[in-house]
Design a protein around this motif. Structure first.
Motif, PDB file in Angstrom:
ATOM      1  N   THR A   1       0.839  -1.210   0.000  1.00 35.53           N
ATOM      2  CA  THR A   1       0.000   0.000   0.000  1.00 35.53           C
ATOM      3  C   THR A   1       0.873   1.259   0.000  1.00 35.53           C
ATOM      4  O   THR A   1       0.569   2.240  -0.678  1.00 35.53           O
ATOM      5  CB  THR A   1      -0.940  -0.013   1.225  1.00 35.53           C
TER       6      THR A   1
ATOM      7  N   ASP B   1      -6.233  -1.457  -4.656  1.00 38.84           N
ATOM      8  CA  ASP B   1      -5.493  -2.087  -3.550  1.00 38.84           C
ATOM      9  C   ASP B   1      -6.370  -3.173  -2.918  1.00 38.84           C
ATOM     10  O   ASP B   1      -7.588  -3.168  -3.094  1.00 38.84           O
ATOM     11  CB  ASP B   1      -5.119  -1.014  -2.508  1.00 38.84           C
ATOM     12  N   GLU B   2      -5.735  -4.067  -2.162  1.00 36.59           N
ATOM     13  CA  GLU B   2      -6.423  -5.170  -1.477  1.00 36.59           C
ATOM     14  C   GLU B   2      -7.247  -5.991  -2.457  1.00 36.59           C
ATOM     15  O   GLU B   2      -8.365  -6.428  -2.137  1.00 36.59           O
ATOM     16  CB  GLU B   2      -7.317  -4.628  -0.341  1.00 36.59           C
TER      17      GLU B   2
HETATM   18 MG   LIG Z   1      -1.871  -2.846   2.276  1.00 30.83          MG
END
Ligand SMILES: [Mg+2]
Ligand SMILES: Nc1ncnc2c1ncn2[C@@H]1O[C@H](COP(=O)(O)OP(=O)(O)OP(=O)(O)O)[C@@H](O)[C@H]1O
Length: 399
Positions: free
Chosen positions: A58, A149-150
């Motif tokens: 991240t 993200d994720e």
């Molecule tokens: Mg992360």
């Protein structure tokens, strides 16, 4: 500045529980950053950034936008309840005014408003198809990146197939758009699924554990910003404890800076660093403290705490796997005592059990029983515990 103001400042610089969002505190990862940046300018190529939990995915995604000031970007996180439509709705809601104006061609008030996918498409978006989102992205007339993200939270084959279709259409028709996929995985197939049609469009960017020098840089960069001095002999202990996880570099940085401020000093001494390790243990993520305590609880004095702490120093293969004999060697190197394999194996067996928090998992390598930590971030915690058991003197390892 008084003591409490200085401690507040320290918490801005070292953030063990928070991804880096500014270049000032970003350290290392130059190779990976360069690979992503090169991909962003290549039509039909999309980076997939993957690695184990906590390696800094991240943080790297966060600073992409700052590095590429001429490029527009929007970053969202996926969650387990998402559908294809809800992810794209979040992208629209999150997009900045500049992104909407420059990339999507909105003008005036339209670009100032918060937009939902339904408003952009002009109908209920629940059943939106990849081709429709691709049509929308095709309208973009400036280079833009959409960072997801994720992505590992999206687990169904259907949703992965929808993203694969989208990547294929975008690659063929929207050369200015890059979709950046970020998530926890051992390889990219685990993250995006096996889709032959997009293999040539995806660029693997693996984030391995950080190197010793990257970990040291996080620590020293933070101390430099705080105006706190340090000796090389202190700094070189940090990678040994952090085991490649940037979280621990921040945890130790935070703890060291606090020790210096409480000691009304201007530079870290070895005594401050010992104090810092004690703070770091007390401040460590509850999950690891609890797992160590449960794994080693006995009514009488036992070797369990030292054996588990030695597991943190056991020599491993590239995948974090170690053998009982590696624990014997580490025990000797750290605590200076020779144990037999027979003395270690029953304890390792116990650490596999549910009652002992399953801190270890059994792995079979060439028919032989081996071990690895269930959560790799437990290893640095065990190394800190080894220091505590030794009275906070760093172990003089011979391996
Ligand atoms: Mg992360
Ligand atoms: N390049 C870096 N420079 C300095 N600190 C970093 C860097 N990368 C990560 N960190 C720090 O390490 C910790 C974990 O980082 P981050 O949250 O980015 O990892 P992640 O891989 O996204 O984790 P997760 O798998 O839990 O999503 C944070 O405290 C963050 O501040």
């Amino acid at each position: 500045m008084n003591k409490y103001q200085r401690i507040a400042q320290v918490n801005q610089v070292f953030t063990p529980g928070y991804p880096v969002s500014h270049q000032d505190m970003f350290a290392g990862r130059m190779e990976q950053l360069q690979r992503v940046v090169e991909t962003l300018h290549a039509p039909g190529r999309h980076p997939v950034m993957f690695g184990q939990r906590g390696v800094g995915k991240t943080s790297l995604a966060n600073i992409l936008g700052q590095v590429l000031q001429e490029m527009l970007s929007v970053k969202v996180s996926c969650d387990g309840a998402d559908t294809f439509a809800t992810v794209w709705n979040r992208v629209m809601v999150t997009a900045s005014v500049r992104f909407k104006q420059k990339a999507l061609g909105f003008t005036g008030e339209d670009s100032e408003r918060s937009l939902t996918l339904s408003q952009v498409l002009g109908h209920d978006p629940t059943s939106t198809k990849p081709a429709e989102i691709a049509d929308l992205l095709k309208r973009m007339n400036a280079p833009a990146a959409v960072i997801l993200d994720e992505f590992d939270k999206l687990t169904t084959p259907e949703i992965k197939a929808q993203f694969a279709d989208l990547i294929k259409i975008v690659s063929d028709t929207a050369p200015l758009i890059t979709i950046v996929i970020v998530g926890v995985a051992e390889n990219i197939h685990e993250l995006v699924g096996e889709h032959e049609s997009i293999q040539r469009n995806l660029v693997h960017v693996e984030l391995p554990l950080m190197s010793d020098s990257e970990i040291q840089t996080i620590f020293t960069k933070g101390l430099d910003r705080l105006g706190i001095g340090y000796a090389d002999s202190v700094v070189t202990q940090v990678p040994m404890l952090a085991g490649g996880f940037p979280h621990y570099a921040h945890l130790l940085g935070l703890a060291s800076a606090k020790a210096v401020i409480h000691g009304e000093a201007t530079a870290i001494t070895h005594a401050h660093f010992d104090q810092a390790c004690a703070y770091a243990l007390a401040d460590a993520v509850e999950k690891y403290r609890d797992a160590f305590a449960r794994a080693t609880a006995t009514t009488q004095a036992s070797r369990y705490p030292r054996i588990l702490a030695a597991c943190g120093h056991a020599k491993t293969d590239g995948r974090g796997v170690f053998r009982a004999t590696d624990v014997v060697d580490a025990f000797k190197a750290v605590f200076g005592e020779a144990l037999s394999v027979q003395a270690v194996v029953p304890a390792l067996g116990e650490f596999l059990s549910d009652e002992r928090a399953e801190v270890l998992k059994a792995v079979s390598v060439a028919g032989r029983q081996c071990y690895r930590f269930s959560d790799p971030m437990m290893r640095p915690y065990c190394r800190l515990k080894a220091m505590e058991i030794l009275g906070l003197q760093p172990p003089k390892l011979q391996h």
